[in-house]
Design an enzyme around this catalytic site. Sequence first.
Site, PDB file in Angstrom:
ATOM      1  N   ASP A  45      40.488  22.000  10.096  1.00 39.46           N
ATOM      2  CA  ASP A  45      41.838  22.234   9.591  1.00 39.46           C
ATOM      3  C   ASP A  45      42.801  22.208  10.774  1.00 39.46           C
ATOM      4  OD1 ASP A  45      43.669  23.080   7.364  1.00 39.46           O
ATOM      5  OD2 ASP A  45      44.005  24.701   8.794  1.00 39.46           O
ATOM      6  N   TYR A  50      50.333  22.876  15.742  1.00 46.37           N
ATOM      7  CA  TYR A  50      49.406  23.636  16.585  1.00 46.37           C
ATOM      8  C   TYR A  50      49.414  23.114  18.029  1.00 46.37           C
ATOM      9  CZ  TYR A  50      47.347  25.303  12.140  1.00 46.37           C
ATOM     10  OH  TYR A  50      47.145  25.840  10.895  1.00 46.37           O
ATOM     11  N   LYS A  75      48.698  18.633   9.007  1.00 48.03           N
ATOM     12  CA  LYS A  75      49.900  19.103   8.306  1.00 48.03           C
ATOM     13  C   LYS A  75      51.181  18.588   8.936  1.00 48.03           C
ATOM     14  CE  LYS A  75      47.349  23.387   7.569  1.00 48.03           C
ATOM     15  NZ  LYS A  75      46.564  23.415   8.821  1.00 48.03           N
ATOM     16  N   HIS A 106      53.207  21.583   5.666  1.00 46.10           N
ATOM     17  CA  HIS A 106      52.789  22.860   6.247  1.00 46.10           C
ATOM     18  C   HIS A 106      53.518  24.051   5.618  1.00 46.10           C
ATOM     19  CE1 HIS A 106      51.009  24.571  10.245  1.00 46.10           C
ATOM     20  NE2 HIS A 106      50.866  25.416   9.250  1.00 46.10           N
TER      21      HIS A 106
END
Length: 298
Positions: A45, A50, A75, A106
């Site tokens: 994931d 990130y 995302k 997201h």
Amino acid sequence: MSSRQFTLADGAKIPALGLGTWQLDGSKGREAIVHALKCGYRMLDCAFSYGNQDLVAEAIEQSGVSREDLFIVDKLANTWHSAAEDCLDRTLAALKTDTLDLWLMHWPSPLNHHGNHPKCPTLPDGTVDFEKDWNYVKTWQTMIEIQNRRPEVKGLGVANFGIKELEAISFTGVLPLVNQVELHPSLNQEKLHKYCKEKGIQLVAYSPLGSTGSALLLDPDLQVIAEKNNATVAQCLLSWGVAKGWPVIPRSSSPDRLEQNLNILELSVEDIDDISRIGKASPKRYVTAPWHTFEEIV
């Protein structure tokens, strides 16, 4: 090792257990992902925001696991809603992959693409700088249009959506395959789960252990259930989620915990009910965001 899967509305299979990659960075983060893949994790994931997609790509390469055997989720970042295709191209390049098994929005929160911060731009008064003349429904329509043209995107989904937001995008005629939300016994999302089940949307649990500093992991009643099952509290919480009907994506950089978390137990009905009851007694949402207001915990 868990080989359990759930079937999505389009017939695709999603593993019951995945690895969350948020905050996994540096050599320790890369080693954790490599170890997880070698142990048997098959769902990763990921997310553009990130900031570690390059590291994920390196870990996949080092693990020796082939792309065909993986289920990769990524995302669309909040500050890229009005530039979704560009975000997708950068994601595919950074992950060194030709396809995403799932591409999620997201958050239902379009932020200024040209703002003063890549993740949370602000206005001079300190409030969040949202994208002008844009909304998440338009983002969803854009993602549908991109998927219709681009075989790189196998499936579409959302994250952090409540019933209100799901209703708002339903008029497009294309419902998300999944809705990834914070989901654990202290935030059981019963109403949302019921709604998603009726619509054929698969809930997926992030922070299935209750996030960093979770009181659930230290709960004495949960420790009793864990001892009875000769397992850890974390294993029981993950197994509870799978038994309730959704994939779970815990995150850890500890090799021991990564291995333990793979072991999804067959809990008794009594244990499942007890875990639900214990969670309900201490309702808590761990993940909040300045750019989004969640519905209250009921």
